[in-house]
Design a protein around this motif. Structure first.
Motif, short mmCIF file in Angstrom:
data_model
loop_
_atom_site.label_atom_id
_atom_site.label_comp_id
_atom_site.label_asym_id
_atom_site.label_seq_id
_atom_site.Cartn_x
_atom_site.Cartn_y
_atom_site.Cartn_z
N SER A 179 0.84 -1.19 0.00
CA SER A 179 0.00 0.00 0.00
C SER A 179 0.88 1.24 0.00
O SER A 179 2.04 1.20 0.43
N ALA A 180 0.33 2.34 -0.49
CA ALA A 180 1.09 3.59 -0.55
C ALA A 180 0.13 4.77 -0.40
O ALA A 180 -1.03 4.70 -0.83
N LYS A 181 0.63 5.84 0.19
CA LYS A 181 -0.14 7.08 0.32
C LYS A 181 0.20 7.99 -0.86
O LYS A 181 1.37 8.29 -1.11
N LEU A 182 -0.84 8.42 -1.57
CA LEU A 182 -0.68 9.28 -2.73
C LEU A 182 -1.14 10.69 -2.39
O LEU A 182 -1.73 10.93 -1.34
N PRO A 183 -0.86 11.65 -3.27
CA PRO A 183 -1.34 13.02 -3.01
C PRO A 183 -2.85 13.10 -2.87
O PRO A 183 -3.59 12.21 -3.32
N TYR A 184 -3.32 14.17 -2.24
CA TYR A 184 -4.74 14.44 -2.04
C TYR A 184 -5.42 13.38 -1.17
O TYR A 184 -6.60 13.08 -1.35
N ASP A 185 -4.66 12.80 -0.25
CA ASP A 185 -5.19 11.82 0.70
C ASP A 185 -5.77 10.58 0.03
O ASP A 185 -6.65 9.91 0.58
N VAL A 186 -5.28 10.26 -1.14
CA VAL A 186 -5.69 9.05 -1.85
C VAL A 186 -4.75 7.91 -1.48
O VAL A 186 -3.53 8.11 -1.36
N GLY A 187 -5.30 6.74 -1.27
CA GLY A 187 -4.48 5.57 -0.97
C GLY A 187 -4.49 4.59 -2.13
O GLY A 187 -5.49 4.44 -2.84
N PHE A 188 -3.37 3.92 -2.31
CA PHE A 188 -3.25 2.87 -3.33
C PHE A 188 -2.93 1.55 -2.63
O PHE A 188 -2.14 1.50 -1.68
N SER A 189 -3.55 0.46 -3.10
CA SER A 189 -3.26 -0.85 -2.53
C SER A 189 -3.28 -1.90 -3.64
O SER A 189 -4.01 -1.77 -4.62
N ALA A 190 -2.47 -2.93 -3.46
CA ALA A 190 -2.41 -4.03 -4.43
C ALA A 190 -2.17 -5.33 -3.69
O ALA A 190 -1.47 -5.36 -2.66
N ILE A 191 -2.76 -6.41 -4.20
CA ILE A 191 -2.64 -7.74 -3.59
C ILE A 191 -2.42 -8.78 -4.68
O ILE A 191 -3.03 -8.70 -5.76
N TYR A 192 -1.57 -9.74 -4.41
CA TYR A 192 -1.43 -10.92 -5.26
C TYR A 192 -1.53 -12.15 -4.37
O TYR A 192 -0.92 -12.21 -3.29
N GLY A 193 -2.32 -13.16 -4.81
CA GLY A 193 -2.50 -14.34 -4.00
C GLY A 193 -2.55 -15.61 -4.82
O GLY A 193 -2.83 -15.59 -6.03
N ASP A 194 -2.31 -16.73 -4.14
CA ASP A 194 -2.36 -18.05 -4.76
C ASP A 194 -3.23 -18.95 -3.89
O ASP A 194 -2.86 -19.29 -2.77
N TYR A 195 -4.40 -19.32 -4.42
CA TYR A 195 -5.34 -20.21 -3.74
C TYR A 195 -5.05 -21.61 -4.26
O TYR A 195 -5.42 -21.96 -5.37
N HIS A 196 -4.38 -22.42 -3.47
CA HIS A 196 -3.80 -23.68 -3.91
C HIS A 196 -4.82 -24.58 -4.61
O HIS A 196 -5.92 -24.82 -4.10
N ASN A 197 -4.45 -25.05 -5.79
CA ASN A 197 -5.28 -25.94 -6.61
C ASN A 197 -6.57 -25.30 -7.12
O ASN A 197 -7.41 -25.98 -7.71
N ILE A 198 -6.73 -24.01 -6.90
CA ILE A 198 -7.92 -23.31 -7.40
C ILE A 198 -7.54 -22.24 -8.40
O ILE A 198 -8.07 -22.21 -9.51
N GLY A 199 -6.62 -21.35 -8.03
CA GLY A 199 -6.19 -20.33 -8.98
C GLY A 199 -5.41 -19.22 -8.31
O GLY A 199 -5.23 -19.20 -7.09
N THR A 200 -4.95 -18.29 -9.12
CA THR A 200 -4.24 -17.11 -8.63
C THR A 200 -5.09 -15.87 -8.86
O THR A 200 -5.95 -15.84 -9.75
N TYR A 201 -4.84 -14.86 -8.07
CA TYR A 201 -5.65 -13.65 -8.18
C TYR A 201 -4.80 -12.43 -7.82
O TYR A 201 -3.79 -12.53 -7.13
N TYR A 202 -5.23 -11.28 -8.33
CA TYR A 202 -4.60 -10.04 -7.91
C TYR A 202 -5.61 -8.91 -8.02
O TYR A 202 -6.64 -9.03 -8.71
N SER A 203 -5.32 -7.84 -7.33
CA SER A 203 -6.18 -6.66 -7.38
C SER A 203 -5.32 -5.42 -7.19
O SER A 203 -4.25 -5.47 -6.59
N ALA A 204 -5.80 -4.30 -7.72
CA ALA A 204 -5.15 -3.01 -7.54
C ALA A 204 -6.24 -1.97 -7.46
O ALA A 204 -7.20 -1.98 -8.26
N GLY A 205 -6.14 -1.08 -6.47
CA GLY A 205 -7.23 -0.12 -6.30
C GLY A 205 -6.81 1.16 -5.62
O GLY A 205 -5.70 1.29 -5.08
#
Length: 221
Positions: free
Chosen positions: A157-183
């Motif tokens: 996660s990171a703090k951006l200008p104008y009090d906006v926050g950024f976050s990102a996640i990457y995950g591996d759900y074993h035998n099901i799949g991988t996922y990621y998000s950014a927001g």
């Protein structure tokens, strides 16, 4: 849906009644409500790509915590429309590294044998002034009916200008799949607005892959 709204209302009214008193002691009480355009969990829709109303209540005492959280769900059948999660654990900090150890029970009242499962988890995190990183490992708890897969994920996660926050996640759900998000998110007093892009890649069936853009409004008190 009526049951969900009633349950959340009772929980939030109770929380408001005790919140002021909790401020005077070592106990912490908090609650949250949210409306989201799509309930996404580990990259996968839990509401059949439809909006969801969600809410939870948390109790905390010197690092120990208990909580309950609920949401409407839609798995393409008419048997169950509610998810209720119950969790507890302990979180603190050691040598500047935050840690969180606990367990969560995922409950689906009308389909308990088919869907109910639990996980134990361990999370660690590190925060700086403008940046943070975290990691979490969840261990599925085997029962007579289910043997849930394990899952790990990392995030930043990171703090951006104008009090906006950024976050990102990457995950591996074993035998099901991988996922990621950014927001991105922005907090306005007790309200938070967020928007995120999420992606899920199924390990065996590419037709089950998902891409979503999700908007959420959250109220905390």
């Amino acid at each position: 849906m009526k049951f969900i709204k009633l349950s959340l209302s009772v929980a939030l009214i109770t929380t408001m009644a005790f919140a002021e008193e909790a401020k005077k002691s070592d106990f912490g009480v908090s609650a949250n409500m949210a409306v989201t355009s799509n309930y996404i969990w580990r990259g996968m829709t839990q509401s059949n790509n439809s909006p969801a109303v969600q809410g939870g209540v948390d109790l905390e005492y010197k690092g120990l915590y208990l909580g309950a959280w609920g949401s409407n769900v839609d798995f393409g059948d008419t048997k169950n429309s509610l998810e209720a999660d119950f969790y507890g654990g302990y979180k603190s900090e050691l040598a500047g590294i935050g840690f969180d150890i606990g367990a969560v029970q995922y409950a689906y009242p009308n389909m308990s044998n088919e869907y109910n499962f639990a996980e134990a988890y361990l999370g660690i995190s590190k925060e700086w002034e403008q940046f943070g990183v975290k990691a979490k490992y969840s261990k599925g708890m085997e029962t007579n009916d289910l043997n849930p897969e394990d899952c790990w994920e990392v995030g930043a996660s990171a703090k951006l200008p104008y009090d906006v926050g950024f976050s990102a996640i990457y995950g591996d759900y074993h035998n099901i799949g991988t996922y990621y998000s950014a927001g991105l998110n922005r907090v306005f007093d007790k309200f938070e607005l967020s928007v995120a892009y999420t992606d899920f890649n199924h390990e065996m069936d590419s037709s089950a892959d998902e891409e979503n853009v999700v908007g959420t409004v959250t109220f905390r008190f």
